[in-house]
Design an enzyme around this catalytic site. Sequence first.
Site, mmCIF file in Angstrom:
data_model
loop_
_atom_site.group_PDB
_atom_site.id
_atom_site.type_symbol
_atom_site.label_atom_id
_atom_site.label_comp_id
_atom_site.label_asym_id
_atom_site.label_seq_id
_atom_site.Cartn_x
_atom_site.Cartn_y
_atom_site.Cartn_z
ATOM 1 C CB THR A 176 6.197 -0.922 1.128
ATOM 2 O OG1 THR A 176 6.520 -1.212 2.271
ATOM 3 C CG2 THR A 176 7.356 -1.755 0.147
ATOM 4 C CB SER A 204 -6.754 -3.557 4.965
ATOM 5 O OG SER A 204 -5.723 -2.936 4.342
ATOM 6 C CB SER A 244 -0.959 0.187 1.269
ATOM 7 O OG SER A 244 -1.963 -1.041 1.305
ATOM 8 C CB VAL A 247 -2.863 4.538 5.823
ATOM 9 C CG1 VAL A 247 -4.254 4.858 6.528
ATOM 10 C CG2 VAL A 247 -3.003 3.426 4.740
ATOM 11 C CG ASP A 259 -4.813 1.198 9.581
ATOM 12 O OD1 ASP A 259 -5.796 0.745 9.155
ATOM 13 O OD2 ASP A 259 -3.602 0.823 9.469
ATOM 14 C CE LYS A 281 -0.590 2.281 11.680
ATOM 15 N NZ LYS A 281 -1.207 1.549 10.359
#
Length: 491
Positions: A198, A259, A189, A192, A251, A283
């Site tokens: 990456t 996801s 992805s 976000v 997220d 996170k």
Amino acid sequence: MRLETTRIDIGTSRPLVLLNTADATELGAHPLDRLRIDENGTTTGIVKVTDELVERGVLGVTEPLHHVRGPVDVALAGTPQSVQYVRKKLNDIELESHELEAIVQDIHENRLSDIELSAYVSGVYANGLSLQETKHLTRAMTDIGQQLSWETPVVADKHSIGGVAGNCVTPIIVSIVAAAGLTMPKTSSRAVTSPAGTADVVEVFCDVEFSMDEIESIVAETNGCLVWGGGVDLSPVDDAIIRAENPLSIDPPGQLMASVLSKKRSAGSTHVVIDIPYGEGAKVESLADARELADDIKRVGAHLDVAVTCAITHGTEPIGRGVGPLLEARDVLAVLGGDGPESLRLKSVRLAEMLLAHCGVDASATEILESGQALDRFRRIVAAQGGDPDVEPDDLKPGSESTTVQADRSGVVTSVDNRQLCDLARRAGAPKDARAGLVIHTSTTEPVEPGDDLYTIYAETASKRAAAETLAADREPIRVRSKTDALVEQR
């Protein structure tokens, strides 16, 4: 009502239609209502009302509806059933499989407005998803869109849940694993909540958007690839949801699992290592929460027939020195060349060893890296994806606008805050500005003296550099304390 269409040259993620106020009043249409458009089939647009942009008797269609031409019959359309299911999630009511399937289908077909999609994301963030909901959602997201398949019985993959600055281990791992002979078609992805995903980092070296056939050709040539998952139709609903999450920088765990695993299943992966960093500023903040998330990810993976193992890693401070697409790309190339940040090299090797073992391959990641095989494989992948295989770290120049923040006292570095550093890099322009970001010059427990460099901000414009400097003045992303105070903090 019959209206004449006109194209409005506005690129929108949703199929918006513009109605003159008088026509809207006659139809009984309000902003965000849905309009059924009959023209060689039926399509739906989301209403915007205007007094100026279109005349009476004219229907303005934005880019997603530019295929609609000529006179058309229009009428009010009902609200999708999935909006009721979104409301249920906002009320913290567990959703059934068919309800989640309806939401996913309507997101895919652009039937939900931006506000309704944001409401869904907010409901998941506020109330979470049960494990059963996560399984149903992941399956529904996987079933929409294309899926890659491979002849080999073992297809390796890796993913990090993110939240740690400079954590760009993926290109190094793919290079090691592909050099070991495994198939590793890595779809990634874009960022976000971080300053670089990456795909953003790899795009510094080469193209990342390819068709399914092109991906298969790249993998056939090199055993691996490093491509953007949104460039192909793999779990396409995930990209729409990410766009809704971006402005809020959220997220939520259930959506994160859906996801990640929907993309892995769609890419044809059979064996996956998931990196779960934990600690202050990451996170996931506690080891207990990290273990719980790992257990849930493995259960959802098993539901999709994907063998998942999780690496629970320390995420209290950055992994590499660079933060931002180009600066992380420079670290990646340095590590592959036998240099670069030791923390990035060690984590890359550890995760590559885990993935090789998980796939049943008896090979040494350290030997593959130190022998130059991984660098050679990386250059082959870059060439296959249209980049310069001879690129060197010194060729990667950061933004010309820079400022270095220095220590104002002697002491010891007691904290390097991931979240604050990521905020600073984003304020400097990353990831949109590929050459923007930070270089970190120190780490926890290191002694510093007044005037020692702590970190350098890079930007592509003076205004963004100044904005990052303003934020830096209000934050303390790298905390320095006297040796006495540092001992007190440790206690």
